[in-house]
Motif scaffolding. Structure first.
Motif, PDB file in Angstrom:
ATOM      1  N   TRP A   3      17.168   7.669  23.790  1.00 33.04           N
ATOM      2  CA  TRP A   3      15.827   7.554  24.363  1.00 33.04           C
ATOM      3  C   TRP A   3      15.046   6.394  23.725  1.00 33.04           C
ATOM      4  O   TRP A   3      13.858   6.243  23.970  1.00 33.04           O
ATOM      5  CB  TRP A   3      15.051   8.864  24.210  1.00 33.04           C
ATOM      6  CG  TRP A   3      15.042   9.447  22.817  1.00 33.04           C
ATOM      7  CD1 TRP A   3      14.139   9.205  21.827  1.00 33.04           C
ATOM      8  CD2 TRP A   3      15.981  10.393  22.271  1.00 33.04           C
ATOM      9  NE1 TRP A   3      14.443   9.926  20.700  1.00 33.04           N
ATOM     10  CE2 TRP A   3      15.567  10.669  20.943  1.00 33.04           C
ATOM     11  CE3 TRP A   3      17.107  11.027  22.768  1.00 33.04           C
ATOM     12  CZ2 TRP A   3      16.262  11.557  20.113  1.00 33.04           C
ATOM     13  CZ3 TRP A   3      17.794  11.895  21.941  1.00 33.04           C
ATOM     14  CH2 TRP A   3      17.373  12.161  20.633  1.00 33.04           C
ATOM     15  N   HIS A   4      15.735   5.534  22.969  1.00 36.22           N
ATOM     16  CA  HIS A   4      15.065   4.407  22.315  1.00 36.22           C
ATOM     17  C   HIS A   4      15.339   3.121  23.087  1.00 36.22           C
ATOM     18  O   HIS A   4      15.733   2.095  22.518  1.00 36.22           O
ATOM     19  CB  HIS A   4      15.535   4.297  20.863  1.00 36.22           C
ATOM     20  CG  HIS A   4      15.275   5.530  20.064  1.00 36.22           C
ATOM     21  ND1 HIS A   4      16.104   6.628  20.091  1.00 36.22           N
ATOM     22  CD2 HIS A   4      14.257   5.861  19.233  1.00 36.22           C
ATOM     23  CE1 HIS A   4      15.611   7.575  19.308  1.00 36.22           C
ATOM     24  NE2 HIS A   4      14.498   7.137  18.777  1.00 36.22           N
ATOM     25  N   TRP A   5      15.120   3.156  24.390  1.00 40.58           N
ATOM     26  CA  TRP A   5      15.421   2.020  25.247  1.00 40.58           C
ATOM     27  C   TRP A   5      14.550   0.816  24.935  1.00 40.58           C
ATOM     28  O   TRP A   5      14.922  -0.325  25.289  1.00 40.58           O
ATOM     29  CB  TRP A   5      15.252   2.424  26.713  1.00 40.58           C
ATOM     30  CG  TRP A   5      16.144   3.554  27.126  1.00 40.58           C
ATOM     31  CD1 TRP A   5      15.779   4.854  27.345  1.00 40.58           C
ATOM     32  CD2 TRP A   5      17.559   3.503  27.370  1.00 40.58           C
ATOM     33  NE1 TRP A   5      16.871   5.615  27.705  1.00 40.58           N
ATOM     34  CE2 TRP A   5      17.979   4.810  27.734  1.00 40.58           C
ATOM     35  CE3 TRP A   5      18.512   2.478  27.323  1.00 40.58           C
ATOM     36  CZ2 TRP A   5      19.302   5.112  28.040  1.00 40.58           C
ATOM     37  CZ3 TRP A   5      19.827   2.783  27.634  1.00 40.58           C
ATOM     38  CH2 TRP A   5      20.209   4.083  27.989  1.00 40.58           C
ATOM     39  N   PHE A  33      27.712  -1.358  18.116  1.00 43.27           N
ATOM     40  CA  PHE A  33      28.822  -0.578  18.671  1.00 43.27           C
ATOM     41  C   PHE A  33      28.802   0.851  18.126  1.00 43.27           C
ATOM     42  O   PHE A  33      28.711   1.064  16.915  1.00 43.27           O
ATOM     43  CB  PHE A  33      30.157  -1.249  18.313  1.00 43.27           C
ATOM     44  CG  PHE A  33      31.357  -0.535  18.859  1.00 43.27           C
ATOM     45  CD1 PHE A  33      31.694  -0.634  20.196  1.00 43.27           C
ATOM     46  CD2 PHE A  33      32.156   0.240  18.036  1.00 43.27           C
ATOM     47  CE1 PHE A  33      32.798   0.024  20.711  1.00 43.27           C
ATOM     48  CE2 PHE A  33      33.271   0.906  18.530  1.00 43.27           C
ATOM     49  CZ  PHE A  33      33.587   0.794  19.883  1.00 43.27           C
ATOM     50  N   ALA A  34      28.859   1.826  19.014  1.00 47.58           N
ATOM     51  CA  ALA A  34      29.001   3.249  18.694  1.00 47.58           C
ATOM     52  C   ALA A  34      27.822   3.840  17.926  1.00 47.58           C
ATOM     53  O   ALA A  34      27.996   4.452  16.874  1.00 47.58           O
ATOM     54  CB  ALA A  34      30.302   3.503  17.928  1.00 47.58           C
ATOM     55  N   PRO A  35      26.587   3.731  18.469  1.00 48.02           N
ATOM     56  CA  PRO A  35      25.461   4.412  17.820  1.00 48.02           C
ATOM     57  C   PRO A  35      25.576   5.929  17.885  1.00 48.02           C
ATOM     58  O   PRO A  35      24.828   6.633  17.203  1.00 48.02           O
ATOM     59  CB  PRO A  35      24.242   3.907  18.607  1.00 48.02           C
ATOM     60  CG  PRO A  35      24.790   3.572  19.956  1.00 48.02           C
ATOM     61  CD  PRO A  35      26.165   3.024  19.694  1.00 48.02           C
ATOM     62  N   GLY A  36      26.522   6.444  18.678  1.00 48.89           N
ATOM     63  CA  GLY A  36      26.772   7.884  18.699  1.00 48.89           C
ATOM     64  C   GLY A  36      27.291   8.417  17.382  1.00 48.89           C
ATOM     65  O   GLY A  36      27.470   9.634  17.234  1.00 48.89           O
ATOM     66  N   ASP A  66      19.047  17.180  11.560  1.00 47.46           N
ATOM     67  CA  ASP A  66      19.421  17.560  12.915  1.00 47.46           C
ATOM     68  C   ASP A  66      19.483  16.289  13.741  1.00 47.46           C
ATOM     69  O   ASP A  66      19.035  15.221  13.316  1.00 47.46           O
ATOM     70  CB  ASP A  66      18.411  18.556  13.515  1.00 47.46           C
ATOM     71  CG  ASP A  66      16.998  18.023  13.499  1.00 47.46           C
ATOM     72  OD1 ASP A  66      16.699  17.101  14.283  1.00 47.46           O
ATOM     73  OD2 ASP A  66      16.187  18.502  12.689  1.00 47.46           O
ATOM     74  N   PHE A  67      20.046  16.391  14.943  1.00 43.50           N
ATOM     75  CA  PHE A  67      20.273  15.187  15.732  1.00 43.50           C
ATOM     76  C   PHE A  67      18.979  14.474  16.088  1.00 43.50           C
ATOM     77  O   PHE A  67      18.868  13.251  15.950  1.00 43.50           O
ATOM     78  CB  PHE A  67      21.056  15.522  16.998  1.00 43.50           C
ATOM     79  CG  PHE A  67      21.183  14.367  17.944  1.00 43.50           C
ATOM     80  CD1 PHE A  67      21.718  13.157  17.518  1.00 43.50           C
ATOM     81  CD2 PHE A  67      20.761  14.471  19.266  1.00 43.50           C
ATOM     82  CE1 PHE A  67      21.833  12.070  18.388  1.00 43.50           C
ATOM     83  CE2 PHE A  67      20.880  13.398  20.138  1.00 43.50           C
ATOM     84  CZ  PHE A  67      21.413  12.201  19.693  1.00 43.50           C
ATOM     85  N   GLN A  68      17.961  15.199  16.549  1.00 46.53           N
ATOM     86  CA  GLN A  68      16.711  14.560  16.924  1.00 46.53           C
ATOM     87  C   GLN A  68      16.130  13.749  15.763  1.00 46.53           C
ATOM     88  O   GLN A  68      15.768  12.582  15.917  1.00 46.53           O
ATOM     89  CB  GLN A  68      15.699  15.620  17.379  1.00 46.53           C
ATOM     90  CG  GLN A  68      15.906  16.136  18.789  1.00 46.53           C
ATOM     91  CD  GLN A  68      15.365  15.196  19.850  1.00 46.53           C
ATOM     92  OE1 GLN A  68      14.340  14.556  19.633  1.00 46.53           O
ATOM     93  NE2 GLN A  68      16.046  15.111  20.972  1.00 46.53           N
ATOM     94  N   SER A  69      16.051  14.373  14.608  1.00 44.90           N
ATOM     95  CA  SER A  69      15.451  13.704  13.449  1.00 44.90           C
ATOM     96  C   SER A  69      16.288  12.519  12.995  1.00 44.90           C
ATOM     97  O   SER A  69      15.762  11.437  12.714  1.00 44.90           O
ATOM     98  CB  SER A  69      15.285  14.697  12.293  1.00 44.90           C
ATOM     99  OG  SER A  69      14.474  15.788  12.675  1.00 44.90           O
ATOM    100  N   ALA A  70      17.618  12.722  12.917  1.00 46.86           N
ATOM    101  CA  ALA A  70      18.492  11.643  12.457  1.00 46.86           C
ATOM    102  C   ALA A  70      18.499  10.485  13.457  1.00 46.86           C
ATOM    103  O   ALA A  70      18.478   9.312  13.061  1.00 46.86           O
ATOM    104  CB  ALA A  70      19.906  12.178  12.238  1.00 46.86           C
ATOM    105  N   GLN A  71      18.532  10.795  14.755  1.00 50.49           N
ATOM    106  CA  GLN A  71      18.516   9.756  15.778  1.00 50.49           C
ATOM    107  C   GLN A  71      17.244   8.922  15.685  1.00 50.49           C
ATOM    108  O   GLN A  71      17.278   7.686  15.718  1.00 50.49           O
ATOM    109  CB  GLN A  71      18.624  10.408  17.154  1.00 50.49           C
ATOM    110  CG  GLN A  71      18.465   9.468  18.336  1.00 50.49           C
ATOM    111  CD  GLN A  71      19.773   8.946  18.857  1.00 50.49           C
ATOM    112  OE1 GLN A  71      20.658   8.593  18.077  1.00 50.49           O
ATOM    113  NE2 GLN A  71      19.908   8.882  20.168  1.00 50.49           N
ATOM    114  N   ASN A  72      16.118   9.576  15.550  1.00 49.13           N
ATOM    115  CA  ASN A  72      14.850   8.850  15.456  1.00 49.13           C
ATOM    116  C   ASN A  72      14.788   8.005  14.188  1.00 49.13           C
ATOM    117  O   ASN A  72      14.287   6.879  14.207  1.00 49.13           O
ATOM    118  CB  ASN A  72      13.679   9.832  15.487  1.00 49.13           C
ATOM    119  CG  ASN A  72      13.507  10.475  16.851  1.00 49.13           C
ATOM    120  OD1 ASN A  72      13.820   9.882  17.872  1.00 49.13           O
ATOM    121  ND2 ASN A  72      13.019  11.701  16.866  1.00 49.13           N
TER     122      ASN A  72
END
Length: 742
Positions: free
Chosen positions: A153-155, A360-363, A373-379
């Motif tokens: 969601w960080h477009w 490459f591979a931000p997943g 958690d994923f939300q916090s780490a992703q942000n």
């Protein structure tokens, strides 16, 4: 300089070989003998890849006995062989119409409404999505049930998005194209030939010039038909030098055909095969791969470069240095800086050299289950990208603008304040404009936090933005929502938004406006003017308060809707913030303006109080009236592929494809369609039982699978609720329907 005593050992041979390769490429270590050894290890690396275990070996939806011609829940899937590519069999698939992306790229300007904006003349970020082999939860076109599925969601931090997987032709699932296009990001599929099978593919593909041109045209047809913007070409095989001329013809013809079919499209070459046909990653742009770079729109440089290679590559590229994308592997496999939480180390160097990056591979954040958690780490991870390179995409740029902060997954679904579903779901196609929240607020400066909230029922879609914490009675807290670039003309603009809050928590919108003559001005839109202070007269040119009017919202209990009109011709909207304050209990005490940057009274030591408020949506339009939808009888609806089957409970279930179209030409396009069903009983006197939300469609078709139909049901009434780009939805009672007799 001698080699290290001990080569680091990794769980699989590919990583060991790549580590050795990096050491051998270091100019300080390189000598003729080592260079010869390198060539041997290069060929070994491809074999070592075959030994690397599959990260997730569970079945894909298209595994046998899948028949793409048979009706079933729509899925996205790749093309696995040249025969299928050549025959155009994909276009005959039952799933093809569902895989067309519907969201267009924003135009370069309002005057060029039919032309997508070209890539900007600056350094850029390309993001290559490689997550668990691809086609996971995102393979289900109409969505799935995993509320914790991977999403981006960080477009606002990228320019190009590549969907990658280890298949011959990787077609991006339409959900990614819809979400990326909404935010101005171009989307590429991948053409990949690797291992021994890939060499056989290339021998056929480049056997003749006419074959090379034909396959290039097939790829261009796919991109144009499915609505994405081009291709990344990955050839990772050793080629006979006699095939190189036809390879060049393929690349050149693909680029020219893509530009013809899809203006603004891209073809990107991956740094692997050299001009001599050798599989020899260069980790830079140089004479060995530049002939391919010259034939297309850019090059994705392999990620094991050293600190000098960006400078070398920029010099070779000359005026096209922004078309050179230096690879960064987020997993950290011998990438400069180490990737992972140090990805910004490589970005900082590329920023210094003013050259583009390919992440490459931000997943990695999701696959490795980064804490907490994923939300916090992703942000947090994407926040590091922003800290390094800043914001690349701004919105709104054009009107109408609408955002409900939906990330494309959640636990509820609401439509205009009314909850229609309360189960876990995922569908990235549902993403609206994503807020550019600041995830690096210093916790020592404030106890307030702003976040996307999935746990509470939203106003629209699946999420909202909640601000909560503790705040002093006399202090303003402001958090960024959007970074914009919207010229405001002399005509008024109409703003509406929804708020849910605790009793004494006030949430207002703060618009940042800039003018060449007047500088920056802040306009605050609030329903509670009394809670905000009057400013020092010397500051008044920068700050005005606009009274928001409460809107009638029958049937909506937890959300309050507000609207305001703004007339500020000559200004450009450059930012939208949420501004928070407690309801003013002491009207004689001034409030702090610390968070808005105006300075604030010293010595304030008010006690802190709890604050909690949410914003459900923002709408900005240049018309006071909502979208005027076609009447229900203007639509032609049809049921196709209708199939009945007995249920284990002794009842029946039905599967069918519902399609709809306007009977006459209609110029307006629609963002999406909400699909409902009502089951009518024999003894109901024509009245409907409870309406059930089935899902959302981004194309004019929806597949209903195994819908339970009790024996007493005599009729199924499917409702297609039309939703416009301004966020408005047609009234259910006026929406088109399809009736299926039982």
């Amino acid at each position: 300089m001698p080699l290290p005593r001990r080569l680091p050992l990794f769980p699989n041979p590919r990583r060991t070989l790549k580590t050795l390769k990096t050491l051998l490429l270091d100019p300080l270590l390189l000598d003729p003998l080592l260079r010869r050894l390198l060539l041997l290890f290069r060929s070994s690396m491809a074999s070592a890849d075959a030994l690397e275990p599959n990260r997730d070996d569970d079945r894909r939806p298209w595994d046998p006995p899948f028949d793409p011609s048979e009706p079933s829940l729509p899925i996205s899937y790749p093309i696995a062989d040249l025969r299928a590519l050549e025959s155009r069999s994909y276009f005959e698939s039952f799933h093809f119409p569902f895989n067309r992306a519907s969201a267009p790229l924003p135009p370069s300007s309002a005057a060029a409404a039919a032309v997508a904006a070209p890539l900007p003349p600056r350094r850029r970020i390309l993001v290559c999505h490689d997550m668990k082999g691809g086609y996971r939860d995102d393979a289900w076109v109409q969505g799935g049930s995993n509320a914790d599925a991977y999403a981006i969601w960080h477009w606002h931090l990228m320019d190009v998005f590549v969907y990658f997987s280890h298949y011959l032709v990787t077609l991006p699932p339409p959900c990614w194209t819809n979400a990326a296009h909404t935010h101005g990001v171009k989307v590429l599929g991948t053409f990949l030939a690797e291992w021994d099978a890939g060499k056989v593919v290339c021998e056929t593909l480049f056997a003749t010039k006419s074959a090379a041109r034909m396959y290039a045209e097939r790829l261009a047809e796919l991109a144009s038909a499915l609505g994405f913007d081009g291709w990344q070409i990955n050839l990772e095989v050793n080629l006979d030098s006699q095939l190189i001329d036809n390879l060049k013809e393929f690349l050149h013809h693909l680029t020219e055909t893509m530009h013809s079919y899809v203006p603004g499209s891209l073809v990107i070459w991956y740094d692997a095969v050299t001009k001599d046909g050798q599989l020899d990653w260069q980790d830079q742009l140089n004479g060995k791969n530049k002939p391919f770079f010259d034939l297309c729109d850019g090059i994705f440089v392999n990620y094991t470069w050293n600190e000098k290679y960006p400078e070398y590559s920029a010099a070779v590229a000359g005026e096209r240095k922004f078309d050179v994308y230096m690879g960064i592997d987020v997993f950290g496999r011998n990438t400069f800086g180490g990737g992972q939480w140090n990805t910004n180390v490589a970005l900082d160097l590329l920023k210094k050299e003013d050259i583009s990056a390919a992440i490459f591979a931000p997943g990695w954040v999701y696959e490795t289950k980064q804490e907490p958690d994923f939300q916090s780490a992703q942000n947090r991870w994407w926040g590091l990208v922003e800290q390094s390179w800043g914001i690349l995409q701004t919105y709104p740029k054009l009107l109408p603008f609408y955002s409900n902060f939906d990330q494309g997954h959640g636990y509820y679904v609401s439509v205009e304040g009314v909850q229609v579903a309360d189960y876990p779901w995922t569908n990235i196609s549902c993403q609206g404009f994503q807020p550019a929240l600041n995830y690096f607020v210093d916790p020592t400066q404030t106890s307030m936090q702003a976040f996307v909230n999935f746990k509470d029922a939203p106003y629209s879609g699946g999420g909202s933005i909640t601000v909560k914490g503790n705040i002093q009675q006399s202090t303003l807290f402001s958090t960024r929502l959007f970074v914009a670039k919207l010229p405001l003309e002399d005509l008024p603009i109409y703003i509406s938004y929804s708020v849910k809050s605790d009793r004494d928590s006030i949430l207002a919108l703060c618009l940042e406006l800039s003018s060449e003559t007047d500088g920056v001005m802040y306009a605050l839109i609030t329903n509670d003017v009394d809670s905000f202070p009057s400013l020092d007269p010397s500051k008044s040119q920068y700050y005005k308060i606009i009274q928001a009017e409460k809107m009638e919202s029958p049937g909506i209990t937890s959300w309050i809707l507000y609207k305001a009109t703004l007339r500020l011709g000559g200004y450009t909207l450059t930012g939208i913030n949420a501004t928070c304050i407690l309801r003013r209990l002491n009207p004689t005490k001034p409030a702090s303006r610390k968070s808005l940057g105006f300075g604030y009274p010293e010595g304030i030591s008010d006690e802190s109080f709890p604050y909690c408020a949410s914003i459900g949506h923002i709408s900005i339009r240049n018309s006071e009236q909502s979208m005027q939808f076609p009447q229900a009888n203007a639509w032609v609806t049809e049921g196709q592929c209708i199939s009945w089957a007995p249920d284990s409970n002794g009842t029946r279930n039905v599967s069918l494809k519902i399609v709809w179209k306007l009977a006459d030409a209609y110029t307006d396009s629609f963002m999406k369609y909400n699909i409902y069903v009502e089951k009518q009983m024999a003894n109901s006197g024509g009245n409907s039982v409870e309406r059930t939300y089935l899902g959302v469609a981004r194309v004019e078709a929806f597949y209903v699978s195994d819908l339970d139909v009790p024996s007493e049901v005599t009729c199924l009434r499917f409702i297609i609720q039309i939703c416009a780009y301004d966020g408005s939805c047609q009234e259910i009672e006026k929406s088109p329907t399809f009736i299926l007799d039982c």
